[in-house]
Design an enzyme around this catalytic site. Structure first.
Site, PDB file in Angstrom:
ATOM      1  N   SER A 262       4.152  43.646  15.053  1.00 36.18           N
ATOM      2  CA  SER A 262       3.459  44.872  14.656  1.00 36.18           C
ATOM      3  C   SER A 262       4.441  46.014  14.434  1.00 36.18           C
ATOM      4  O   SER A 262       5.617  45.916  14.777  1.00 36.18           O
ATOM      5  CB  SER A 262       2.463  45.281  15.746  1.00 36.18           C
ATOM      6  OG  SER A 262       3.168  45.725  16.901  1.00 36.18           O
ATOM      7  N   LYS A 263       3.910  47.092  13.884  1.00 37.66           N
ATOM      8  CA  LYS A 263       4.709  48.313  13.678  1.00 37.66           C
ATOM      9  C   LYS A 263       5.271  48.802  15.010  1.00 37.66           C
ATOM     10  O   LYS A 263       6.410  49.242  15.099  1.00 37.66           O
ATOM     11  CB  LYS A 263       3.815  49.375  13.039  1.00 37.66           C
ATOM     12  CG  LYS A 263       4.503  50.718  12.848  1.00 37.66           C
ATOM     13  CD  LYS A 263       3.506  51.764  12.332  1.00 37.66           C
ATOM     14  CE  LYS A 263       4.105  53.153  12.380  1.00 37.66           C
ATOM     15  NZ  LYS A 263       3.139  54.189  12.002  1.00 37.66           N
ATOM     16  N   ARG A 264       4.465  48.692  16.061  1.00 35.37           N
ATOM     17  CA  ARG A 264       4.896  49.157  17.387  1.00 35.37           C
ATOM     18  C   ARG A 264       6.098  48.371  17.899  1.00 35.37           C
ATOM     19  O   ARG A 264       6.979  48.916  18.550  1.00 35.37           O
ATOM     20  CB  ARG A 264       3.722  49.038  18.377  1.00 35.37           C
ATOM     21  CG  ARG A 264       3.995  49.676  19.727  1.00 35.37           C
ATOM     22  CD  ARG A 264       2.741  49.776  20.555  1.00 35.37           C
ATOM     23  NE  ARG A 264       1.794  50.725  19.996  1.00 35.37           N
ATOM     24  CZ  ARG A 264       0.575  50.935  20.497  1.00 35.37           C
ATOM     25  NH1 ARG A 264       0.175  50.269  21.547  1.00 35.37           N
ATOM     26  NH2 ARG A 264      -0.235  51.818  19.930  1.00 35.37           N
ATOM     27  N   GLU A 267       9.092  49.916  16.309  1.00 38.33           N
ATOM     28  CA  GLU A 267       9.424  51.213  16.913  1.00 38.33           C
ATOM     29  C   GLU A 267      10.084  51.012  18.279  1.00 38.33           C
ATOM     30  O   GLU A 267      11.055  51.678  18.627  1.00 38.33           O
ATOM     31  CB  GLU A 267       8.149  52.058  17.065  1.00 38.33           C
ATOM     32  CG  GLU A 267       7.596  52.532  15.718  1.00 38.33           C
ATOM     33  CD  GLU A 267       6.198  53.122  15.833  1.00 38.33           C
ATOM     34  OE1 GLU A 267       5.596  53.002  16.923  1.00 38.33           O
ATOM     35  OE2 GLU A 267       5.708  53.677  14.838  1.00 38.33           O
TER      36      GLU A 267
END
Length: 504
Positions: A262-264, A267
């Protein structure tokens, strides 16, 4: 179904394209090109509530950056357009009505509140509410109402959906090119919504109609669509159309191996998950990755060539690719491996090309005349690129070729700067001043002869000299550095360093 291989990538413009989507597009593209087929980009924008401005342009630019070029798309056109579903919406109602007339679909007038009530009631009883054969005759639809009641509701403009009538007591045997045979009990299927009263189809109807009209031969998509496979096959059967062949790709998993990337995760781990930057999120392009490296590592996420080869250009991927060698299980994403790929592609680039890529960085970092000398920069790149993963690493690896050190590594200075070192460095400066011709080989010969003749250890001279020239104990061959920075600069750095380190 068409004899020619025709595949499509059909993203929704609801946000940026995740690298999982890029991989789906890539596998479609590789398959099409291997068999001299067509790769189609179709924008599935029927969900206007989730439409995001700029997302379609982003999708097209991201694919273009990766070298995935569509044969037919909203911008390139083609014989099977339009290629945006919102521009095709006039087509879908007739197909929904066709299923209604054949008794394979029905009007449903249930309000969201009524459906929510049924769901909560089932939850209290420990059950899951499914709208299908076991309850559809008790709900508010054209199967439970009379023709007159249905007509009255339609005439009154009541909201409705058209639902597909899933068959009862059947076993569907489905074929997937990656997963083999899959058996589905139709009693477990719900009656999916195909068409809404606002005149827009749902994904399921639009998808099937478009794939049929565009003569798609193979549907290659992510495994998240596996639960929809039964409905899609049933829709093909209901229309009497030959279905394309299906292949469902494995998920790209988190670096820890559990759960979908995921994007998380990006990050948290400090790595991109988008091909290009989107709002605050860094893309692979902006992070300094080469598109060829991104394509290469994505290709090997879930596909195995069956050989030890790891580095492939696009033509090699096209020749080698096969759906038979796509894995069923999820592919773990490895951020370090992506850097490894970029390192490999960086080494394959010409020094001239890398120098051009380094120029804008140098323009920001240095006012030196050498920072604008492409011939000089090309030589520098050749000397430092072996240790770089990205063009952005060049400054950290070779800033001393352009700027004299302002500080000296404290730990290195403590170890290298001894009593008598300033005098030795002054003698080295004199040798540098008098060496002719001024070249790496001649400097190496003269300084090493001096060390040997004076019965000095090489460590006593070479370490401190590197520290004075570079500011640290790093860098390529020391005498190459001396030649590159030039006689005057070398002498100045030695003398400045002697002063700085002796007074500290």
């Amino acid at each position: 179904m068409a004899d020619k291989v025709r595949v499509r990538f059909a993203p929704s413009p609801t946000g940026p394209l995740h690298i999982g989507g890029v991989r789906t597009a890539l596998f479609n593209y590789l398959y099409a090109k291997k068999y001299n087929g067509d790769f189609i980009l179709r924008i599935e924008d029927t969900d206007q509530n989730r439409y995001v401005e700029g997302a379609e342009k982003y999708i097209q630019e991201a694919l273009s950056w990766c070298g995935i070029r569509a044969d037919e798309s909203p911008t390139t056109g083609g014989s099977f357009g339009p290629y945006r579903q919102s521009e095709r919406k006039h087509l879908y109602k007739d197909y929904a009505l066709q299923l209604l007339e054949q008794g394979k679909a029905y009007y449903a007038f249930d309000t969201p509140e009524a459906l929510d009530h049924h769901r909560k009631d089932h939850e209290l009883k420990g059950k899951t509410f499914i709208y299908n054969w076991h309850n559809r005759n008790k709900l508010t639809n054209s199967l439970s109402l009379t023709e007159e009641e249905v007509k009255a509701k339609l005439d009154a403009g009541e909201n409705f959906v058209i639902r597909f009538k899933s068959p009862q007591d059947e076993t569907l045997v489905l074929k997937d090119l990656i997963r083999g045979e899959i058996s589905i009990d139709t009693n477990t299927l719900d009656d999916k919504v195909l068409f809404k009263s606002d005149g827009m189809p749902t994904y399921h109807l639009a998808n099937i109609v478009d794939d049929h009209l565009m003569e798609i031969s193979h549907v290659i998509r992510g495994e998240e669509w596996l639960p929809s496979l039964a409905l899609h096959q049933l829709l093909y059967d209901a229309f009497g159309w030959g279905a394309p062949k299906f292949a469902h790709l494995p998920l790209i998993m988190k670096p820890v191996g559990k759960g979908k990337l995921s994007k998380r995760d990006g990050e948290k781990g400090g790595f991109p998950v988008f091909p290009l930057s989107w709002n605050e999120s860094m893309g692979y392009k902006e992070a300094g990755y080469f598109p060829e490296a991104v394509v290469n590592f994505l290709a090997l996420l879930g596909w195995n060539p069956g050989t030890e080869q790891e580095v492939f250009n696009m033509d090699e991927l096209i020749q080698s690719f096969s759906l038979e060698r796509v894995n069923k299980s999820g592919a773990r994403f490895d951020p370090e491996k992506t850097k490894w790929y970029n390192h490999n592609y960086l080494q394959l680039k010409s020094n001239e090309a890398l120098a051009q890529a380094f120029l804008p960085i140098l323009a920001e970092k240095s006012n030196s005349e050498k920072a604008a000398d492409t011939g000089y920069i090309t030589k520098v790149v050749a000397m430092i690129k072996e240790r770089a993963n990205f063009v952005g690493d060049f400054w950290g690896l070779g800033s001393y070729f352009f700027e004299a050190p302002q500080t000296y590594n404290e730990k290195a200075a403590k170890k290298q700067w001894k009593e008598g070192t300033p005098e030795l460095m002054s003698e080295v400066a004199a040798i540098v001043k008098n060496t002719t011709p001024y070249s790496s080989s001649e400097l190496e010969s003269k300084i090493k002869d001096w060390i040997t003749n004076n019965e000095l250890s090489f460590g006593k001279v070479m370490g401190p000299l590197r520290l004075l020239l570079v500011g640290d104990l790093k860098g390529p061959h020391l005498f190459d550095i001396l030649e590159m920075i030039g006689r005057e600069e070398a002498i100045q750095r030695i003398n400045n360093g002697i002063t700085a380190l002796t007074s500290s």
